[in-house]
Design a protein around this motif. Structure first.
Motif, PDB file in Angstrom:
ATOM      1  N   ASN A  30       0.847  -1.198   0.000  1.00 33.32           N
ATOM      2  CA  ASN A  30       0.000   0.000   0.000  1.00 33.32           C
ATOM      3  C   ASN A  30       0.879   1.244   0.000  1.00 33.32           C
ATOM      4  O   ASN A  30       2.026   1.217   0.442  1.00 33.32           O
ATOM      5  CB  ASN A  30      -0.911   0.020   1.238  1.00 33.32           C
ATOM      6  N   SER A  35       0.423  -3.226   4.274  1.00 33.28           N
ATOM      7  CA  SER A  35      -0.301  -4.136   3.382  1.00 33.28           C
ATOM      8  C   SER A  35      -1.588  -4.537   4.096  1.00 33.28           C
ATOM      9  O   SER A  35      -1.769  -4.228   5.278  1.00 33.28           O
ATOM     10  CB  SER A  35       0.527  -5.385   3.082  1.00 33.28           C
ATOM     11  N   SER A  55      -4.023  -2.750   6.991  1.00 30.48           N
ATOM     12  CA  SER A  55      -3.011  -1.737   7.312  1.00 30.48           C
ATOM     13  C   SER A  55      -1.933  -2.205   8.290  1.00 30.48           C
ATOM     14  O   SER A  55      -1.753  -1.630   9.357  1.00 30.48           O
ATOM     15  CB  SER A  55      -3.694  -0.474   7.856  1.00 30.48           C
ATOM     16  N   ASP A  88      -1.882  -9.261  -0.639  1.00 31.23           N
ATOM     17  CA  ASP A  88      -2.357  -7.955  -0.189  1.00 31.23           C
ATOM     18  C   ASP A  88      -3.765  -7.821  -0.752  1.00 31.23           C
ATOM     19  O   ASP A  88      -3.943  -7.789  -1.976  1.00 31.23           O
ATOM     20  CB  ASP A  88      -1.451  -6.840  -0.710  1.00 31.23           C
ATOM     21  N   ASN A  90      -7.054  -6.311  -2.067  1.00 35.53           N
ATOM     22  CA  ASN A  90      -7.345  -5.053  -2.735  1.00 35.53           C
ATOM     23  C   ASN A  90      -8.801  -4.695  -2.490  1.00 35.53           C
ATOM     24  O   ASN A  90      -9.693  -5.450  -2.848  1.00 35.53           O
ATOM     25  CB  ASN A  90      -7.054  -5.154  -4.230  1.00 35.53           C
TER      26      ASN A  90
END
Length: 185
Positions: A30, A35, A55, A88, A90
């Protein structure tokens, strides 16, 4: 037939239990340097995943994913790979998750390990799909146990194990990654 000592792979029903314990030092995907990790496990043509933790680059999952494999032929078992991929997540609709790193092992080597398991072991995560992401992309602590026909589940004293790990971590200057196994993709 495949066997080590008195262990052999038999046709029959198997259960694969994957305990995803925690992740550390994950590569940031991110813009804010974090991530949103989610772990996918694939084995025997089945796929499951953990919840997403937002996060962070270090987190605790503490989730057990169970895969039941009915009437598994010995040859199918011997060819089976257990793949663990940290992605990660999305949150933008339509965009797919991005791989942070993965670890894989064959079912036979887990089954022929003591108590048919890899227990509370740190593994390095590598991203073989992206040539720009070379080297270790983070670490994942996990256990994998495989039960076959007639096998008994090894029950561990979780509190005692956690205490031992904490003591070991103190001896190693707070770094319990030193227990990292020799398991790589």
């Amino acid at each position: 037939k495949a066997s080590i000592g008195n262990m052999e792979i038999k046709d029959g029903d198997y259960q694969v239990q994957v305990h995803l314990i925690e992740a550390r030092d994950l590569a940031a995907k991110n813009y804010d340097g974090t991530s949103d990790p989610v772990v996918y496990v694939e084995c025997f043509d089945q796929k499951q995943n953990t919840k997403v933790i937002y996060s962070t680059i270090t987190c605790v999952f503490d989730e057990v994913l169970i895969f039941n494999v009915k009437k598994c032929a010995k040859e199918t078992f011997e060819d089976a790979i257990i793949k663990v991929t940290v992605m990660d997540a999305n949150s933008v609709p339509g965009l797919k998750n991005t791989e942070i790193g993965a670890f894989a092992t064959d079912a036979t080597s887990v089954y022929f390990s003591k108590d048919h398991e890899i227990y509370r072991t740190w593994v390095a995560l590598l991203d073989d799909d992206n040539p720009e992401d070379t080297g270790v992309q983070g670490y994942l602590k996990l256990s994998i146990q495989i039960l076959g026909p007639g096998d008994k589940l090894k029950v561990h004293d979780e509190e005692e194990e956690a205490r031992k790990e904490k003591e070991s971590s103190k001896r190693n200057g707070g770094d319990d990654l030193s227990s990292m196994g020799a398991y790589t993709l």
